[in-house]
Design a protein around this motif. Structure first.
Motif, PDB file in Angstrom:
ATOM      1  N   GLY A   1       6.333   4.677   2.204  1.00  0.00           N
ATOM      2  CA  GLY A   1       5.162   3.854   1.885  1.00  0.00           C
ATOM      3  C   GLY A   1       3.875   4.447   2.423  1.00  0.00           C
ATOM      4  N   MET A   2       3.891   4.851   3.701  1.00  0.00           N
ATOM      5  CA  MET A   2       2.681   5.438   4.294  1.00  0.00           C
ATOM      6  C   MET A   2       2.307   6.742   3.606  1.00  0.00           C
ATOM      7  SD  MET A   2       2.810   4.745   8.411  1.00  0.00           S
ATOM      8  CE  MET A   2       4.372   5.599   8.668  1.00  0.00           C
TER       9      MET A   2
ATOM     10  N   ILE B   1      -2.074   9.028  -2.439  1.00  0.00           N
ATOM     11  CA  ILE B   1      -2.935   8.496  -3.504  1.00  0.00           C
ATOM     12  C   ILE B   1      -4.386   8.456  -3.042  1.00  0.00           C
ATOM     13  CG2 ILE B   1      -3.450   6.444  -4.883  1.00  0.00           C
ATOM     14  CD1 ILE B   1      -1.038   7.967  -5.845  1.00  0.00           C
ATOM     15  N   ALA B   2      -4.608   8.051  -1.782  1.00  0.00           N
ATOM     16  CA  ALA B   2      -5.982   7.995  -1.266  1.00  0.00           C
ATOM     17  C   ALA B   2      -6.619   9.379  -1.218  1.00  0.00           C
ATOM     18  CB  ALA B   2      -5.978   7.369   0.132  1.00  0.00           C
TER      19      ALA B   2
ATOM     20  N   THR C   1       0.516  14.637  -6.463  1.00  0.00           N
ATOM     21  CA  THR C   1      -0.208  13.478  -6.998  1.00  0.00           C
ATOM     22  C   THR C   1      -1.586  13.885  -7.520  1.00  0.00           C
ATOM     23  OG1 THR C   1      -0.879  12.967  -4.712  1.00  0.00           O
ATOM     24  CG2 THR C   1       1.001  11.774  -5.602  1.00  0.00           C
TER      25      THR C   1
ATOM     26  N   ALA D   1       2.041   7.165  -8.081  1.00  0.00           N
ATOM     27  CA  ALA D   1       2.535   6.481  -6.892  1.00  0.00           C
ATOM     28  C   ALA D   1       4.055   6.339  -6.931  1.00  0.00           C
ATOM     29  CB  ALA D   1       1.879   5.109  -6.768  1.00  0.00           C
TER      30      ALA D   1
ATOM     31  N   THR E   1       3.007   7.718   0.558  1.00  0.00           N
ATOM     32  CA  THR E   1       2.536   7.477  -0.809  1.00  0.00           C
ATOM     33  C   THR E   1       1.107   6.957  -0.817  1.00  0.00           C
ATOM     34  OG1 THR E   1       4.794   7.013  -1.563  1.00  0.00           O
ATOM     35  CG2 THR E   1       2.979   6.189  -2.923  1.00  0.00           C
ATOM     36  N   LEU E   2       0.812   5.975   0.034  1.00  0.00           N
ATOM     37  CA  LEU E   2      -0.548   5.431   0.088  1.00  0.00           C
ATOM     38  C   LEU E   2      -1.550   6.501   0.505  1.00  0.00           C
ATOM     39  CD1 LEU E   2       0.109   1.936   1.735  1.00  0.00           C
ATOM     40  CD2 LEU E   2      -0.415   2.422  -0.665  1.00  0.00           C
ATOM     41  N   ALA E   3      -1.177   7.299   1.494  1.00  0.00           N
ATOM     42  CA  ALA E   3      -2.080   8.358   1.943  1.00  0.00           C
ATOM     43  C   ALA E   3      -2.266   9.413   0.857  1.00  0.00           C
ATOM     44  CB  ALA E   3      -1.541   9.000   3.218  1.00  0.00           C
TER      45      ALA E   3
END
Length: 281
Positions: free
Chosen positions: A85-86, A92-93, A158, A204, A88-90
């Protein structure tokens, strides 16, 4: 409308059924193994369906008794969720501004291809510098440290996927908004990112799956239940002198459930993004 021949229709359905059987057969057999007793798994000839359904392995792996196999498995499950989760979020950001910049400025597109070229290196070639970096930062055997390593894997991937989504959005839409006085952050937030929602959801999803399935770095950079991920925990089940293949199959079934559920949720997000991006004539 041109009518298709019945023979062609039969061929299409037969090909679809064959593809579904090839894809689903290993998953179905994994589930059958997980509910089969040791006698059924070692019977000759092989029993394609167990004589008695055995759910004891699911109770074992989902138990929270201290120092049990279930406690180790559930701890690894939550570690995998947190790390994936961390990361993936990082990813994408980091990828959103990078992909937009590369898409809108062709002069710097070489930088993306240069970064993607790092995928040509085998993971073992990067193991030593990554290990030394994590050791210097005190992030060995850490969920955050492993997520940081995964970010180096996911960010180029990504960015490449998001760039294809931004390329399909006409630059004229952003130029028109800029002429109307919109700031860059408003253009991205109100125009570009909503139109790119489907490819963002896809990116994501694939990033999460890559992080969820990663094994090599998780094996090298973790040592106990504080950061050990699910892939390493499953390999530990097969590391003894006598392997319980039914238990390994049960762990595989449970490990497949979170990605499947997240994939269903992301599928709905994809449909919603495609619908909201539609333009009425």
């Amino acid at each position: 409308m041109e009518r298709q021949s019945p023979l062609f229709t039969v061929f299409v359905y037969a090909a679809a059924l064959l593809l579904a059987a090839i894809i689903l057969a290993p998953i179905l057999w994994l589930f059958v193994m997980s509910i089969s007793s040791a006698a059924d798994l070692s019977a000759k000839p092989l029993n394609w369906w167990p004589e008695e359904i055995d759910l004891s392995r699911y109770r074992l792996l989902l138990s929270t008794i201290e120092n049990s196999a279930g406690a180790a498995f559930t701890a690894s499950l939550f570690n995998s969720l947190k790390v994936a989760g961390m990361a993936t979020l990082a990813a994408i950001a980091v990828a959103m501004p990078a992909a937009w910049a590369v898409s809108r400025t062709s002069n710097v597109s070489w930088s993306l291809y240069a970064v993607i070229a790092t995928y040509m290196l085998p993971p073992v070639a990067l193991a030593v510098p990554l290990y030394m970096g994590l050791a210097y930062l005190g992030l060995l055997n850490s969920v955050f440290g492993l997520a940081l390593v995964y970010l180096t894997i996911l960010a180029p991937f990504t960015t490449w996927l998001l760039k294809s989504g931004f390329d399909s959005i006409p630059k004229e839409i952003e130029s028109a908004a800029m002429i109307d006085g919109a700031r860059l952050d408003q253009i991205l937030r109100l125009i570009t990112l909503p139109l790119a929602a489907p490819v963002m959801a896809t990116s994501a999803l694939f990033a999460f799956l890559l992080a969820w399935d990663e094994f090599f770095y998780a094996l090298l950079f973790t040592s106990d239940l504080r950061a050990k991920t699910l892939t390493v925990a499953i390999s530990d089940l097969a590391g003894g002198r006598v392997s319980d293949y039914g238990l390994i199959a049960t762990a595989g079934v449970l490990a497949a459930l979170p990605p499947v559920l997240i994939g269903l949720v992301m599928q709905r997000a994809l449909i919603s993004g495609l619908t909201s991006g539609g333009v009425k004539g």
